[in-house]
Write a protein that holds these residues in place. Structure first.
Motif, PDB file in Angstrom:
ATOM      1  N   PRO A 484      92.708  24.084  52.091  1.00  0.00           N
ATOM      2  CA  PRO A 484      92.973  23.434  53.395  1.00  0.00           C
ATOM      3  C   PRO A 484      92.680  21.939  53.383  1.00  0.00           C
ATOM      4  O   PRO A 484      91.721  21.464  53.985  1.00  0.00           O
ATOM      5  CB  PRO A 484      92.037  24.183  54.339  1.00  0.00           C
ATOM      6  CG  PRO A 484      90.894  24.624  53.476  1.00  0.00           C
ATOM      7  CD  PRO A 484      91.491  24.926  52.121  1.00  0.00           C
ATOM      8  N   PRO A 486      93.389  17.826  54.160  1.00  0.00           N
ATOM      9  CA  PRO A 486      93.891  17.104  55.339  1.00  0.00           C
ATOM     10  C   PRO A 486      95.401  16.905  55.322  1.00  0.00           C
ATOM     11  O   PRO A 486      96.047  17.007  56.362  1.00  0.00           O
ATOM     12  CB  PRO A 486      93.147  15.760  55.271  1.00  0.00           C
ATOM     13  CG  PRO A 486      91.932  16.031  54.461  1.00  0.00           C
ATOM     14  CD  PRO A 486      92.308  17.088  53.480  1.00  0.00           C
ATOM     15  N   LEU A 489      97.107  20.229  56.263  1.00  0.00           N
ATOM     16  CA  LEU A 489      96.895  20.513  57.687  1.00  0.00           C
ATOM     17  C   LEU A 489      97.747  19.595  58.555  1.00  0.00           C
ATOM     18  O   LEU A 489      98.305  20.023  59.573  1.00  0.00           O
ATOM     19  CB  LEU A 489      95.406  20.362  58.025  1.00  0.00           C
ATOM     20  CG  LEU A 489      94.495  21.465  57.465  1.00  0.00           C
ATOM     21  CD1 LEU A 489      93.033  21.028  57.523  1.00  0.00           C
ATOM     22  CD2 LEU A 489      94.680  22.765  58.253  1.00  0.00           C
ATOM     23  N   THR A 490      97.855  18.345  58.161  1.00  0.00           N
ATOM     24  CA  THR A 490      98.696  17.409  58.920  1.00  0.00           C
ATOM     25  C   THR A 490     100.158  17.834  58.876  1.00  0.00           C
ATOM     26  O   THR A 490     100.864  17.794  59.895  1.00  0.00           O
ATOM     27  CB  THR A 490      98.537  15.988  58.356  1.00  0.00           C
ATOM     28  OG1 THR A 490      97.171  15.578  58.513  1.00  0.00           O
ATOM     29  CG2 THR A 490      99.420  14.997  59.098  1.00  0.00           C
ATOM     30  N   VAL A 507      95.208  22.130  66.863  1.00  0.00           N
ATOM     31  CA  VAL A 507      94.146  22.737  66.058  1.00  0.00           C
ATOM     32  C   VAL A 507      94.210  22.215  64.619  1.00  0.00           C
ATOM     33  O   VAL A 507      93.203  21.794  64.039  1.00  0.00           O
ATOM     34  CB  VAL A 507      94.264  24.275  66.086  1.00  0.00           C
ATOM     35  CG1 VAL A 507      93.291  24.899  65.075  1.00  0.00           C
ATOM     36  CG2 VAL A 507      93.985  24.807  67.478  1.00  0.00           C
ATOM     37  N   ASP A 508      95.418  22.245  64.016  1.00  0.00           N
ATOM     38  CA  ASP A 508      95.568  21.772  62.633  1.00  0.00           C
ATOM     39  C   ASP A 508      95.218  20.298  62.490  1.00  0.00           C
ATOM     40  O   ASP A 508      94.500  19.891  61.567  1.00  0.00           O
ATOM     41  CB  ASP A 508      97.010  21.987  62.167  1.00  0.00           C
ATOM     42  CG  ASP A 508      97.258  23.397  61.650  1.00  0.00           C
ATOM     43  OD1 ASP A 508      96.276  24.112  61.390  1.00  0.00           O
ATOM     44  OD2 ASP A 508      98.433  23.772  61.515  1.00  0.00           O
ATOM     45  N   SER A 510      93.393  18.404  64.398  1.00  0.00           N
ATOM     46  CA  SER A 510      91.962  18.143  64.622  1.00  0.00           C
ATOM     47  C   SER A 510      91.157  18.494  63.370  1.00  0.00           C
ATOM     48  O   SER A 510      90.226  17.764  62.994  1.00  0.00           O
ATOM     49  CB  SER A 510      91.464  18.956  65.815  1.00  0.00           C
ATOM     50  OG  SER A 510      92.124  18.558  67.003  1.00  0.00           O
ATOM     51  N   ARG A 511      91.511  19.603  62.706  1.00  0.00           N
ATOM     52  CA  ARG A 511      90.834  19.958  61.457  1.00  0.00           C
ATOM     53  C   ARG A 511      91.067  18.880  60.391  1.00  0.00           C
ATOM     54  O   ARG A 511      90.141  18.512  59.652  1.00  0.00           O
ATOM     55  CB  ARG A 511      91.336  21.307  60.941  1.00  0.00           C
ATOM     56  CG  ARG A 511      90.870  22.517  61.728  1.00  0.00           C
ATOM     57  CD  ARG A 511      91.490  23.790  61.160  1.00  0.00           C
ATOM     58  NE  ARG A 511      91.050  24.031  59.787  1.00  0.00           N
ATOM     59  CZ  ARG A 511      91.598  24.957  58.976  1.00  0.00           C
ATOM     60  NH1 ARG A 511      92.616  25.675  59.422  1.00  0.00           N
ATOM     61  NH2 ARG A 511      91.136  25.132  57.754  1.00  0.00           N
ATOM     62  N   ALA A 512      92.289  18.374  60.321  1.00  0.00           N
ATOM     63  CA  ALA A 512      92.598  17.326  59.347  1.00  0.00           C
ATOM     64  C   ALA A 512      91.764  16.078  59.602  1.00  0.00           C
ATOM     65  O   ALA A 512      91.226  15.466  58.669  1.00  0.00           O
ATOM     66  CB  ALA A 512      94.090  16.998  59.387  1.00  0.00           C
ATOM     67  N   GLN A 514      88.910  15.866  61.117  1.00  0.00           N
ATOM     68  CA  GLN A 514      87.495  16.085  60.817  1.00  0.00           C
ATOM     69  C   GLN A 514      87.209  15.786  59.343  1.00  0.00           C
ATOM     70  O   GLN A 514      86.145  15.261  58.994  1.00  0.00           O
ATOM     71  CB  GLN A 514      87.118  17.527  61.139  1.00  0.00           C
ATOM     72  CG  GLN A 514      86.981  17.818  62.631  1.00  0.00           C
ATOM     73  CD  GLN A 514      86.708  19.287  62.905  1.00  0.00           C
ATOM     74  OE1 GLN A 514      86.750  20.122  61.995  1.00  0.00           O
ATOM     75  NE2 GLN A 514      86.448  19.620  64.148  1.00  0.00           N
ATOM     76  N   GLN A 515      88.169  16.119  58.474  1.00  0.00           N
ATOM     77  CA  GLN A 515      87.985  15.878  57.040  1.00  0.00           C
ATOM     78  C   GLN A 515      88.290  14.439  56.657  1.00  0.00           C
ATOM     79  O   GLN A 515      87.644  13.874  55.774  1.00  0.00           O
ATOM     80  CB  GLN A 515      88.895  16.822  56.242  1.00  0.00           C
ATOM     81  CG  GLN A 515      88.576  18.294  56.401  1.00  0.00           C
ATOM     82  CD  GLN A 515      89.495  19.155  55.547  1.00  0.00           C
ATOM     83  OE1 GLN A 515      89.706  18.891  54.367  1.00  0.00           O
ATOM     84  NE2 GLN A 515      90.058  20.201  56.142  1.00  0.00           N
ATOM     85  N   ARG A 526      98.868  14.249  66.753  1.00  0.00           N
ATOM     86  CA  ARG A 526      98.057  14.924  67.761  1.00  0.00           C
ATOM     87  C   ARG A 526      98.311  14.318  69.136  1.00  0.00           C
ATOM     88  O   ARG A 526      98.313  15.017  70.161  1.00  0.00           O
ATOM     89  CB  ARG A 526      96.565  14.865  67.414  1.00  0.00           C
ATOM     90  CG  ARG A 526      95.728  15.823  68.274  1.00  0.00           C
ATOM     91  CD  ARG A 526      94.291  15.908  67.829  1.00  0.00           C
ATOM     92  NE  ARG A 526      93.540  14.696  68.143  1.00  0.00           N
ATOM     93  CZ  ARG A 526      92.219  14.575  68.005  1.00  0.00           C
ATOM     94  NH1 ARG A 526      91.518  15.610  67.529  1.00  0.00           N
ATOM     95  NH2 ARG A 526      91.605  13.452  68.298  1.00  0.00           N
TER      96      ARG A 526
END
Length: 632
Positions: A484, A486, A489-490, A507-508, A510-512, A514-515, A526
Motif C-alpha cells: 500500500p 502512497p 493509493l493515490t 479514504v485512499d 487520506s491514507r496516501a 498520511q504516508q 481529495r
C-alpha cells in the motif's frame, strides 16, 4: 613516442567509439528521476546545495553527483545532449588519468598506453557513460584517480624523508599531498558510496611500492581513509535500506550468498576478457527448491585458483599480483554478499576494478614480448585487433542505450524472464502511445512475478486511462494488498473518484497523505472528492495545499474555483478563473464556469460574452444558459 601523441590517439579513438551517445535520449531507468525529477532543479543555489548534502536520492547518498546534474541543466537549459556530453568528457578525463596513474605507478609509458586504451574502449564501461543516471560512477572515479595520484606523490616523498624506516617511532610528515589526497577521497565519497574501496586500494599500492603495507607506520597513515570509508559505508547501507533495496538478504542463505559472490567475481573476469553478450540487467538464478546448481560450487574453486595465482605471483610477478589485488579489493564491495537490488552483476560495477586487470594484462603482454622478442609483431597485431573489437562493441552498445525501448528490447532478448525489464518496457510502450503492448508486457510481468505490486499498479493506471474502470480497480486493489504505497493509493483514489465513489476516494487519498504529505496530486484529488460531496470548506483547504506544492497545476486551481463558488465566494473564484482562462484560453469548461460566475456576480454582459465563447469551443451547457440569461 611522446606521451601526448599516444594519449591523444587513445582519447580520439575513445571519443569516436562513444560519439553517438551525444544523440541519445533519456531512458526510463532512473533517468526520469535524476534529470526530469531532480529535486534540486529550480531551487536557489544555497537551498539546492543544502538539500543535496542532507538527503538521499533513489537509495543513494551522492550530493556531488546530484549537483553536477543540476549544473548541467542550469547551463544548458535542460538539454539532454549536455548531460551526455559531460558524461563523455568525464570518461575521457578518466581515461587520461588512468594513463597518468599507471605511468606514475610503474614508470612505463607503453604499459600506461595499453591500460588506458583498454579502459577507454571497453564495452563494459558503456553503461557508466551512456546512462545518465550512472554519472556517479564517472564523477567518483575522477576524484578517486586524482586521490591515488596525490597519495603516490605523498608516499614517495614521505619515503624519501623517512628513509623507508618501518619503525613505529619514525617521524610523521602529513604533507600537503596527503591532505589533498584525503580531501579528494572525500569528494569521491560524496559522488558515490562505493568509493570506500579506495582505502584498501592504498594498502595494495603500498605493497607494490615496497612501503611495508602492514607496518604500523603505514597503517597509521591509512586510518583517516578507513574512518571515512566506514562512515560512508554505513550511510550507503542506510540509504539502501530506506528504499527496500536490501530485501534480497532473506532470499539466500549465508553459504548461498558466498557461492553467488564467487560466481560474480569470476563472471566479471570473464566479461572483461570476452565482453559479449552484455546486458543492462543480469538476474539472479532461480532460487528453486533444489538450491544453486553445482556450477556455483565450482565458482569457489575458480576463485581459489585466482587466489593461488596471486600468491604465486607475489614475489615473482609483483605487477600481476598488484593488478589482481586491485581488482579484488575494488570489486569486493559489489559482489552482493549483501544483495542489493535484483541483479547479480552489473557492467557499471567494473568501471574501477577493471583498471587492475588492464594493468595486469598489459604487463603480461609486455613480459611476453620481453622474453620472446619474436612475438612482438603477433602480440601487436592481436592487441590492435582486440582494441578494434572492443571499440566496435562499445559503439554498438552505445546505440542500445539510445532510448528506453531499444534498451529493454535488448535486455529481454537476453533474459526474457525479468519482470522489472517487462515493466520498464511497458512504460516505454505506454509513453510511445501503445497502451495495448504496455498491458501485454505488464501481464507477462505479473505472470512471472504474481506479487509484483508495481506491475499490478501500472496496469491498473493504463486500464483506467483506457476507460476500463472496473478492471483498473481490480488491479489496483491487488497492488495495494501487496504494497500500500502512497502512489498506488493515490491512483486508486483517482479511479474511485472517476466511478462516483467519492467517499472511497477520500479514504485512499487520506491514507496516501498520511504516508507522504508532499503529494500535490493526492491533495488535489481529495479536494475534488470533497467537492463532489459538498464539503467545500475542507476541499478548499486541500486545494490550497496542492497549489502551494505545485502552483502551476491547473486542475487544482479549477477545483479551488468550484469550491469557492460553493462557499459563495464568487469574487475569489473569479480570480482563479481569470488566471485559468489566461493559461488555457481554449478550455471550454473553464470558459463555461467563468461565464456562470460572472452571471452570479451580476455582470451579465461579460458573462454572456464568456458563455458564447464557451459554446463556440463546444460547451453544450452554455447554449441553454445563453437561452435562459442572454436573450433580449
Amino acid at each position: 613516442m611522446p606521451r601526448w601523441i599516444w594519449l591523444g590517439g587513445v582519447l580520439a579513438l575513445t571519443a569516436l567509439a562513444y560519439s553517438s551517445s551525444l544523440g541519445n535520449g533519456l531512458t526510463n531507468w532512473d533517468d526520469d528521476g535524476y534529470v526530469i525529477g531532480n529535486p534540486l532543479l529550480g531551487r536557489p543555489t544555497w537551498d539546492a546545495i543544502q538539500l543535496a548534502f542532507t538527503s538521499y536520492w533513489k537509495g543513494n547518498y551522492h550530493p556531488l553527483t546530484m549537483l553536477s546534474l543540476t549544473l548541467d541543466d542550469a547551463i544548458s537549459g535542460g538539454s539532454v545532449r549536455m548531460h551526455h556530453a559531460v558524461s563523455l568528457l568525464l570518461h575521457l578525463a578518466n581515461t587520461a588519468l588512468v594513463a597518468l596513474f599507471v605511468e606514475r605507478l610503474l614508470g612505463r609509458s607503453a604499459l600506461a598506453a595499453v591500460s588506458a586504451a583498454l579502459f577507454g574502449l571497453h564495452p563494459m564501461h558503456v553503461e557508466s557513460v551512456a546512462w545518465i543516471s550512472a554519472r556517479k560512477d564517472l564523477l567518483s572515479t575522477f576524484f578517486l584517480l586524482w586521490t591515488l595520484l596525490a597519495y603516490m606523490r605523498f608516499a614517495r616523498a614521505d619515503d624519501r624523508r623517512a628513509g623507508l624506516d618501518d619503525s613505529p617511532h619514525a617521524s610523521r610528515h602529513f604533507s600537503l599531498p596527503y591532505v589533498v589526497a584525503l580531501l579528494l577521497f572525500l569528494l569521491a565519497l560524496f559522488s558515490k558510496g562505493t568509493a570506500v574501496a579506495l582505502a584498501p586500494s592504498l594498502v595494495v599500492i603500498d605493497a607494490l611500492l615496497g612501503r611495508g603495507a602492514f607496518s604500523l607506520r603505514s597503517l597509521v597513515e591509512k586510518l583517516p581513509f578507513f574512518a571515512l570509508a566506514l562512515v560512508f559505508g554505513l550511510i550507503a547501507l542506510d540509504a539502501q535500506t530506506g528504499v527496500g533495496q536490501l530485501q534480497g538478504v532473506s532470499t539466500w542463505t549465508g553459504s548461498e550468498r558466498l557461492l553467488l559472490s564467487a560466481s560474480a567475481y569470476l563472471r566479471y573476469l570473464w566479461l572483461l576478457a570476452l565482453p559479449h553478450p552484455l546486458s543492462a540487467f543480469y538476474p539472479y538464478p532461480d532460487a528453486g527448491a533444489g538450491g544453486l546448481s553445482a556450477l556455483y560450487g565450482a565458482a569457489v574453486l575458480g576463485v581459489a585458483g585466482v587466489a593461488g595465482l596471486w600468491w604465486y605471483s607475489l614475489r615473482r610477478w609483483p605487477v600481476l599480483a598488484f593488478g589482481l589485488a586491485f581488482y579484488t579489493v575494488n570489486v569486493f564491495f559489489v559482489l552482493q554478499l549483501v544483495p542489493v537490488g535484483g541483479a547479480i552483476v552489473a557492467d557499471r560495477y567494473t568501471y574501477v576494478p577493471s583498471i587492475g586487470l588492464f594493468i595486469a594484462w598489459a604487463w603480461a603482454g609486455g613480459q611476453l614480448v620481453g622474453h620472446w622478442p619474436r612475438t612482438r609483431v603477433p602480440v601487436l597485431i592481436a592487441l590492435v585487433a582486440w582494441l578494434t573489437t572492443l571499440g566496435t562493441l562499445s559503439a554498438g552498445r552505445v546505440e542500445i542505450w539510445r532510448d528506453s525501448l531499444s534498451l529493454w528490447n535488448d535486455t529481454l532478448a537476453r533474459y526474457p524472464g525479468i519482470p522489472e525489464a517487462r515493466l520498464n518496457r511497458a512504460l516505454a510502450h505506454h509513453r510511445a502511445g501503445d497502451p495495448q503492448r504496455a498491458i501485454d508486457d505488464l501481464s507477462e510481468a505479473i505472470r512471472l512475478a504474481p506479487d509484483y505490486a508495481r506491475a499490478w499498479g501500472h496496469r491498473g493506471v493504463i486500464r483506467y486511462q483506457l476507460g476500463q474502470n472496473q478492471a483498473a480497480l481490480e488491479d489496483l486493489d491487488r497492488a495495494i494488498r501487496l504494497r500500500p504505497t502512497p502512489d498506488l493509493l493515490t491512483n486508486r483514489g483517482a479511479v474511485r473518484l472517476a466511478v462516483g465513489n467519492a467517499a472511497g476516494a477520500i479514504v485512499d487519498l487520506s491514507r496516501a497523505l498520511q504516508q507522504n504529505p508532499g503529494m500535490f496530486l493526492a491533495w488535489a484529488n481529495r479536494g475534488l472528492a470533497r467537492s463532489e460531496l459538498g464539503q467545500y470548506a475542507p476541499a478548499l483547504a486541500d486545494f490550497d495545499v496542492a497549489l502551494r506544492l505545485s502552483p502551476d497545476y491547473l486542475p487544482a486551481r479549477y477545483g479551488r474555483a468550484v469550491a469557492l463558488r460553493g462557499l459563495g465566494e464568487h469574487d475569489r473564484a473569479l480570480d482563479d478563473l481569470d488566471a485559468l482562462a489566461a493559461a488555457a484560453p481554449q478550455d471550454a469548461q473553464i470558459r463555461l464556469t467563468r461565464g456562470e460566475t460572472l452571471l452570479e456576480l451580476g455582470r451579465r454582459a461579460a458573462g454572456c460574452a464568456e458563455l458564447r465563447t464557451a459554446a463556440q469551443l463546444g460547451a453544450h451547457e452554455a447554449i441553454a444558459l445563453l437561452s435562459e440569461h442572454c436573450q433580449g
